[in-house]
Design an enzyme around this catalytic site. Structure first.
Site, short mmCIF file in Angstrom:
data_model
loop_
_atom_site.label_atom_id
_atom_site.label_comp_id
_atom_site.label_asym_id
_atom_site.label_seq_id
_atom_site.Cartn_x
_atom_site.Cartn_y
_atom_site.Cartn_z
N ASP A 197 84.20 -27.87 -22.47
CA ASP A 197 82.86 -27.29 -22.37
C ASP A 197 82.45 -27.28 -20.91
O ASP A 197 82.71 -28.25 -20.18
CB ASP A 197 81.86 -28.09 -23.20
CG ASP A 197 80.50 -27.43 -23.19
OD1 ASP A 197 80.37 -26.31 -23.75
OD2 ASP A 197 79.56 -28.01 -22.63
N HIS B 29 74.23 -30.33 -24.30
CA HIS B 29 74.59 -29.78 -22.99
C HIS B 29 75.18 -30.84 -22.06
O HIS B 29 75.40 -30.57 -20.89
CB HIS B 29 73.44 -29.01 -22.32
CG HIS B 29 73.09 -27.77 -23.07
ND1 HIS B 29 73.93 -26.68 -23.10
CD2 HIS B 29 72.03 -27.46 -23.84
CE1 HIS B 29 73.38 -25.73 -23.86
NE2 HIS B 29 72.24 -26.19 -24.32
N MET C 238 80.27 -23.67 -11.06
CA MET C 238 80.37 -24.58 -12.18
C MET C 238 79.65 -25.86 -11.74
O MET C 238 79.84 -26.33 -10.62
CB MET C 238 81.84 -24.86 -12.49
CG MET C 238 82.07 -25.73 -13.69
SD MET C 238 83.76 -25.63 -14.35
CE MET C 238 84.75 -26.19 -12.97
N ASP D 99 79.37 -32.26 -25.98
CA ASP D 99 79.52 -30.95 -26.63
C ASP D 99 80.98 -30.67 -26.98
O ASP D 99 81.28 -30.16 -28.07
CB ASP D 99 78.93 -29.84 -25.76
CG ASP D 99 77.42 -29.94 -25.64
OD1 ASP D 99 76.81 -30.76 -26.36
OD2 ASP D 99 76.85 -29.18 -24.84
#
Length: 171
Positions: A7, A148, A20, A153
């Protein structure tokens, strides 16, 4: 082959123009305890505050994270340590998560250990159900709350894969 559920949290919709922020990975096995967590410093000055906010980090925090090259090398080493054969990338939203991981691997280490493909959980589930309209129904099998936090996740998504295996998917 070893399956890894991944994730990604990012500060925008595409790599290179945006960055990212962090990512998590879980080795798919019985325990789901073998995990990786990486936080990467921005590679671009651009960011969308609303996208960054989803990660739970501020821009001031994000700029203090580790250099992406070091993080991606550590991830490569971790994958090599825990893979039996070629690692297989699995994600909730493979179109989003994979593009960031793929870009960062190629840009910072020269290659992507996952190769050029991944598996989307919703598509696997819809195929099992023989109904393409069921591509989001699988989320009801998550145990770990979707928060999140990318490791949480990824773990929740791996829990779904375990359920899918119970329902007959060969993994």
């Amino acid at each position: 082959m070893s399956y890894f559920v991944v994730d990604v949290e990012a500060d925008g919709p595409i790599p290179a123009d945006y960055s990212m922020v962090c990512f998590g990975a879980v080795l798919f096995d019985e325990a789901l305890e073998t995990t990786f967590f990486g936080r990467t410093a921005p590679i671009s000055e651009r960011y969308l505050p609303e996208a960054l906010a989803i990660s739970g980090y501020s821009r001031e925090e994000h700029v203090t994270f580790d250099e992406p090259k070091a993080v991606m090398q550590k991830f490569t080493d971790w994958l090599e340590e825990f893979s039996s054969g070629r690692p297989i990338f699995v994600s909730d939203n493979v179109a989003f998560d994979w593009q960031f991981i793929n870009y960062y691997f190629h840009h910072f280490t020269g290659s992507n250990p996952f190769g050029f493909s991944g598996r989307r959980i919703g598509d696997m589930y819809a195929g099992m159900m023989r109904d393409a309209s069921k591509a989001t129904e699988w989320k009801k099998f998550r145990i770990t709350k979707h928060s999140h936090n990318p490791v949480d996740d990824a773990r929740g998504n791996a829990e779904v894969l375990k359920k899918m295996r119970e329902l007959g998917l060969r993994i």
